[in-house]
Design a protein around this motif. Sequence first.
Motif, PDB file in Angstrom:
ATOM      1  N   CYS A  68       0.842  -1.192   0.000  1.00  0.00           N
ATOM      2  CA  CYS A  68       0.000   0.000   0.000  1.00  0.00           C
ATOM      3  C   CYS A  68       0.883   1.249   0.000  1.00  0.00           C
ATOM      4  CB  CYS A  68      -0.896   0.021   1.236  1.00  0.00           C
ATOM      5  SG  CYS A  68      -1.866   1.538   1.347  1.00  0.00           S
ATOM      6  N   ASN A  88       0.119   4.011   1.218  1.00  0.00           N
ATOM      7  CA  ASN A  88      -0.164   4.824   2.415  1.00  0.00           C
ATOM      8  C   ASN A  88       0.114   4.105   3.727  1.00  0.00           C
ATOM      9  OD1 ASN A  88      -1.412   6.498   0.437  1.00  0.00           O
ATOM     10  ND2 ASN A  88      -3.291   5.298   0.680  1.00  0.00           N
ATOM     11  N   CYS A  89       0.301   2.790   3.676  1.00  0.00           N
ATOM     12  CA  CYS A  89       0.370   2.011   4.912  1.00  0.00           C
ATOM     13  C   CYS A  89       1.503   0.987   4.834  1.00  0.00           C
ATOM     14  CB  CYS A  89      -0.926   1.230   5.143  1.00  0.00           C
ATOM     15  SG  CYS A  89      -2.407   2.237   5.130  1.00  0.00           S
ATOM     16  N   CYS A 112      -6.038  -2.181  -0.057  1.00  0.00           N
ATOM     17  CA  CYS A 112      -5.465  -2.129   1.288  1.00  0.00           C
ATOM     18  C   CYS A 112      -6.620  -2.257   2.272  1.00  0.00           C
ATOM     19  CB  CYS A 112      -4.726  -0.818   1.514  1.00  0.00           C
ATOM     20  SG  CYS A 112      -4.197  -0.623   3.229  1.00  0.00           S
ATOM     21  N   CYS A 142      -6.561   1.174   4.846  1.00  0.00           N
ATOM     22  CA  CYS A 142      -6.935   2.551   4.495  1.00  0.00           C
ATOM     23  C   CYS A 142      -7.948   2.605   3.360  1.00  0.00           C
ATOM     24  CB  CYS A 142      -5.705   3.363   4.123  1.00  0.00           C
ATOM     25  SG  CYS A 142      -5.019   2.923   2.514  1.00  0.00           S
TER      26      CYS A 142
HETATM   27 ZN    ZN Z   1      -3.328   1.453   3.113  1.00  0.00          ZN
END
Ligand code: ZN
Length: 735
Positions: free
Chosen positions: A453, A455-456, A471, A474
Amino acid sequence: MAPADRRRARTDAVAVRRVPVLLPYPFPGPFDYAVPPGMVPEPGDLVLAPLNRRESVGVVWDGAPDAALPESRLKPLTAILDAPRMRADLRRLVDWIAAYTLAAPGEVLAMALRLNALRPESAPIGWQIADTIPSEHRLTEARRRVLAALAEGPRGGAELARAAGVSSGVIRGMADAGLIVAITLPPRAPFARPDPDHPGPVLSVEQQGAAGALRQAVAARAFSVTLLDGVTGSGKTEVYLEAVAACLRAGRQALVLLPEIALSSQWLERFERRFAVAPAVWHSDLSSRTRRITWRAVAAGTAPVVVGARSALFLPFPDLGLVVIDEEHETAFKQEEGVVYHARDMAVVRARLCGAPAVLVSATPSLETMANVEAGRYRRLHLPSRHAGAALPTVRLIDLRDAPPERGRFLSPPLIAAIQAAFARGEQAMLFLNRRGYAPLTLCRHCGHRMQCPNCTAWLVEHRVRKQLQCHHCGHAEPIPPACPVCGAEASLTPVGPGVERITEEAAATFPAARRLVMASDTIPGPHAAAEAAHAIAAREIDLIIGTQIVAKGWHFPHLTVVGVVDADLGLAGGDLRAAERTVQLLHQVAGRAGRAEAPGEVLLQTFDPAHPVMQALLAGDLARFLAQEAAQRRPGHWPPYGRLAALIVSAESAEAADGTARDLARAAPRGEGIAVLGPAPAPLAILRGRHRRRLLLKTRRDIAVQPLLRSWLEKVQPRGATRIDVDVDPMSFL
Ligand code: ZN
Ligand code: ADP
């Protein structure tokens, strides 16, 4: 000003009356407002108060005003709203939750106010026959039908038009002609009264004993906590519905909390069978109109039973006589966002504030609750056997090292054989894997790149049906790329490991004739779909159910006899304090779906570690011994429930900011006998939604309250920049 002048000023001016008002925002406490002449606000009144050039709804709070603000700067209340007062027990609940979780009282109030239907339902308009009908008036056939329909009593416009088979124009014309007049209909009670004397099942002797004890607790009209535990299918629900019946007979209201109301169609049907009518239902997906009607009915006492999700805790029951928390061990009761609170524990608090009994129900009680039983704080009622002589399912462990599935597959030969045997007997089977999607990891065979991901700190999960990588933390989603984004190799991305989609694919190939149903949150999106699925299974339109934790809920499928757990080890990875406890609870619940009627059930657990205490506990069906082992492991280190725990989660857009604040916290950490601070350490989800996360854990002996320690700790540390510090008292998740 000289002292003498000051005294004069005080005696001359009529002192302005002030009241504390709690506003639904994260301020540290209530603010004082001036009471304009003629207004008489009482604690609990909903008021409109000026706030930063706007107006906000607030609630007149208790206690003395804090008087810190000089009279000259005090702003007057705008109005008292025409809405039911917030009751004292709810105000105390708001204060209590705020104090316990360290949330701002206004944030907790916001949860209670969100439920509130400020706008009253406008009174419905109806029609009745005018007192004097001009006799010379010649009536058309349509008009005659309208008068005939009204002869039985007033009706609403739409209903009247339907009953008389006329258009709304006819009705309007009759009103203009003075034949009928508009009236306000009396508000219809939205919820019929459940009938406690509607014939229920005949309880067994054991069940009767437990039901009798619960009835007594209701009759006592006093706070108490009872654990109702018993094996799956022992009739716990039937038993606590008797407590609900007792509460109804006493004319009081009952609240039943369920962890996942969307999956409760069978529960609702059972309630109707027992009481002839449906209960009021409360959860976050209600339309705002239903919400308003329900809220008002609860406040007016005309919703005798409410079944709801955790937010139902904040409903304005005027006469709460019973609180039931079903599946009390479920972590879904913990709210992880916003105000971080455990609805089970707060439900017990609400019961105490209302002087009502609380009943915690589970086949696999949490260690917390068992510790309360052992300490004598909670009473325990135990149902040792399944209803009507149904046997508990036998459990078998399949050692995947001895009986591996075929290459690239996940179902072992013994599991396949057991399912085929069930089909041959005309019975149903279930495959359980607590993982959505097709595969939890996608890897490039060429360069080894893993799809992550953006963002994560998490792998992207392939959802083949949707042709997406998602994901699960998120919500990020992207199409499955045709080539590796790093090395460019085409068709090199390979799924690693199974999710339910992949098991479904394998099941289709292995049992081609079986009618399959997938039960996961993306295939069963709401209560309606869940109810349909349950009916299809009960009607034997399905042979094989494949599902995630949704299937572990309290379903009763009489023809289901074989349950296969694809990966029994799944929940044991990671350093979660409760990993073993939760795995036992989840797998025991899943196993409990098998063999609930005459035909005996069989549960097969695929594992790489059959000697693991969790597998052995499930094999022996000896949960008591398992809990005792867990207790023995947690007690010496003062781990919950034998000690207290609170987590601080530091998050920031940069790793440096997060580390800086985490270090400041570590330096200011509370010290002392029986107090330990662990960390800071990067959270397992070190980056979530683009924010860098660090965790600290405060662990104390049970006799030390964590809240004062946390408060003085947080006062000493100024978060750097846009860094946030979130507090989680009694953490359940350690991600
Ligand atoms: Zn994520
Ligand atoms: P639990 O909540 O302990 O899992 P349930 O209350 O769901 O158990 O009971 C399991 C099944 O047995 C349900 O279908 C329930 O209606 C039925 N049952 C339980 N007790 C009785 C009883 N005394 N008479 C008839 N049916 C019962």
